[in-house]
Scaffold this motif. Structure first.
Motif, mmCIF file in Angstrom:
data_model
loop_
_atom_site.group_PDB
_atom_site.id
_atom_site.type_symbol
_atom_site.label_atom_id
_atom_site.label_comp_id
_atom_site.label_asym_id
_atom_site.label_seq_id
_atom_site.Cartn_x
_atom_site.Cartn_y
_atom_site.Cartn_z
ATOM 1 N N PHE A 193 0.993 -0.871 -0.482
ATOM 2 C CA PHE A 193 -0.081 0.020 -0.095
ATOM 3 C C PHE A 193 1.232 1.452 -0.320
ATOM 4 C CE2 PHE A 193 -3.425 -2.746 1.118
ATOM 5 C CZ PHE A 193 -4.170 -2.566 0.745
ATOM 6 N N VAL A 194 1.903 1.445 1.066
ATOM 7 C CA VAL A 194 3.052 2.407 0.402
ATOM 8 C C VAL A 194 3.050 2.174 -0.622
ATOM 9 C CG1 VAL A 194 5.256 3.578 1.157
ATOM 10 C CG2 VAL A 194 3.966 2.158 2.755
ATOM 11 N N ASP A 195 3.943 1.308 -2.074
ATOM 12 C CA ASP A 195 4.234 1.514 -3.080
ATOM 13 C C ASP A 195 2.749 2.399 -3.676
ATOM 14 O OD1 ASP A 195 6.818 0.290 -2.507
ATOM 15 O OD2 ASP A 195 6.273 -1.503 -3.065
ATOM 16 N N VAL A 196 1.594 1.363 -3.385
ATOM 17 C CA VAL A 196 0.601 2.030 -4.002
ATOM 18 C C VAL A 196 0.584 4.310 -4.110
ATOM 19 C CG1 VAL A 196 -1.947 2.351 -4.189
ATOM 20 C CG2 VAL A 196 -0.625 0.122 -4.691
ATOM 21 N N MET A 197 0.699 4.530 -2.764
ATOM 22 C CA MET A 197 0.416 5.742 -2.449
ATOM 23 C C MET A 197 1.278 6.521 -3.137
ATOM 24 S SD MET A 197 -0.340 5.442 1.910
ATOM 25 C CE MET A 197 -0.346 7.035 1.591
ATOM 26 N N THR A 198 2.649 5.959 -3.585
ATOM 27 C CA THR A 198 3.345 7.133 -3.536
ATOM 28 C C THR A 198 3.163 6.935 -5.554
ATOM 29 O OG1 THR A 198 5.435 5.885 -3.015
ATOM 30 C CG2 THR A 198 5.694 6.561 -4.542
ATOM 31 N N GLY A 199 2.347 6.395 -6.079
ATOM 32 C CA GLY A 199 2.125 7.239 -7.174
ATOM 33 C C GLY A 199 1.181 7.474 -7.552
ATOM 34 N N ILE A 200 -0.055 8.120 -6.903
ATOM 35 C CA ILE A 200 -1.687 8.285 -6.605
ATOM 36 C C ILE A 200 -0.593 9.443 -7.494
ATOM 37 C CG2 ILE A 200 -2.505 7.073 -4.860
ATOM 38 C CD1 ILE A 200 -2.418 8.906 -2.993
ATOM 39 N N PRO A 201 -2.435 10.064 -8.321
ATOM 40 C CA PRO A 201 -2.058 11.074 -8.321
ATOM 41 C C PRO A 201 -2.354 12.206 -7.616
ATOM 42 C CG PRO A 201 -3.622 9.922 -9.666
ATOM 43 C CD PRO A 201 -3.022 9.576 -8.491
ATOM 44 N N SER A 202 -2.283 14.014 -6.998
ATOM 45 C CA SER A 202 -2.135 14.611 -6.085
ATOM 46 C C SER A 202 -3.856 14.733 -6.027
ATOM 47 C CB SER A 202 -1.195 15.665 -6.285
ATOM 48 O OG SER A 202 -1.811 16.093 -7.618
#
Length: 367
Positions: A184-193
């Protein structure tokens, strides 16, 4: 009786090797040829000159090396030329952005701009300033103050959560929960602002009512973007701490929690602090989350838990796309460029602080 004679000096070409100054000569000749071809081909321009000069240099330098030094040296020079060309291309956008901001932002960048707000400033004031009937007024003090308050709150939220999460992943996490957190940390790193902004806006709409906008909501949105960066940077710093330090503490009977607090974290504090500073620099210029959570205002607001709060990114957006005077938009554009220059200076200062922290808190290796 034979007399030993000194062998005649051999030319460097006899050893299948070009002189050291060959590359410089080829570069100068390529630049001259590129300028001539650019001038003959539709008029001289910087872009065509640079492209033609680089192309001529790469071809001539490679062919000349292949003829004299052989295929191996030629391939080496070709790859070296391509690497330097790629480096130059990577610098073009950076230099272009910095030059544009400096060229356009210095017109309104002043102490008055940094210490005044936009309260009671209207399009009529801009028209009078363009006509010379009144001085230019209006600054970004309220936006600078809002940026610092929102970013400080986001840091207070993100650093404890991110640091504790990284400590768990490095020191305790071994099972499915640790793998899920990492995913989930990896997913959150790439979410649009903008997604982070919509999440914070929806959360505050559920808790406090639809349309709630304040600085704290903006801080929550920025913390969603900061937490994965803090987790990743802190995790990498904690992993490079030698296990021998932990084992030495355990051998002395020190509990694990105390080993982490007294040994592991102080050893990695330099990288952790610089990572946190870079995470702040990463979110301080985010625009979309703050537009939907903190909103716009022309007044100074020192309370992030009440009313709308302006930030520098939102200030640039509002001045550039919604000028105060439709017939005289130039003063608003000048304010937008000056605010962009202020934001870049803040980011540069944060990066310098990160380097200073890394140097000051680095572990002492000497006796």
């Amino acid at each position: 009786m034979s007399v030993a004679t000194k062998p005649p000096a051999q030319n460097s070409l006899a050893h299948n090797q070009l002189p050291r100054y060959t590359t410089q000569l080829v570069l100068v000749a390529s630049a001259a040829a590129g300028a001539g071809v650019s001038a003959l081909w539709g008029g001289f321009s910087i872009v065509s000159f640079a492209v033609l000069s680089v192309l001529i240099f790469v071809i001539v330098n490679t062919v000349l090396s292949a003829v004299v030094e052989g295929r191996r040296k030629a391939v080496d020079k070709l790859v070296t030329s391509l690497v330097y060309t790629a480096f130059g291309l990577a610098l073009v956008p950076l230099i272009s952005v910095i030059w544009s901001v400096l060229d356009n932002g210095t017109a309104r960048f002043s102490m008055d701009f940094l210490t005044t707000s936009m309260r009671n400033v209207t399009g009529l004031n801009d028209q009078e300033a363009l006509e010379g009937a009144a001085p230019f007024i209006g600054g970004a003090y309220h936006a600078i103050l809002g940026t610092f308050l929102i970013t400080a709150l986001a840091t207070l939220i993100s650093v404890p959560i991110g640091l504790l999460t990284s400590i768990y992943l490095v020191e305790y996490g071994r099972g499915r929960l640790a793998r899920s957190i990492t995913f989930f940390v990896d997913v959150m790193t790439g979410i649009p602002s903008i997604v982070a902004g919509l999440f914070a806006a929806a959360l505050f709409a559920v808790l406090f009512g639809v349309g709630t906008r304040n600085g704290f909501a903006g801080a929550v949105a920025l913390s969603v973007l900061m937490i994965p960066v803090v987790v990743r940077s802190s995790e990498e710093m904690l992993r490079i701490v030698p296990n021998e330090l932990r084992e030495a503490a355990y051998a002395l009977g020190v509990p694990k929690w105390r080993t982490i607090v007294k040994v592991v974290v102080p050893t990695a504090i330099s990288g952790i602090a610089s990572g946190v500073t870079l995470a702040i620099a990463r979110v301080v210029g985010e625009t979309a989350p703050l537009i939907v959570t903190a909103g716009f205002t022309s007044s100074i607001n020192t309370n992030p838990f009440s009313d709308w709060m302006m930030s520098l990114p939102a200030y640039v957006y509002s001045q550039a796309l919604r000028p105060l005077s439709g017939s005289s938009p130039q003063p608003s554009f000048d304010r937008a460029w000056a605010a962009a220059l202020t934001l870049i200076l803040i980011v540069m200062l944060l990066n310098l602080v990160a380097r200073l922290i890394a140097r000051l808190f680095a572990p002492k290796t000497g006796r």
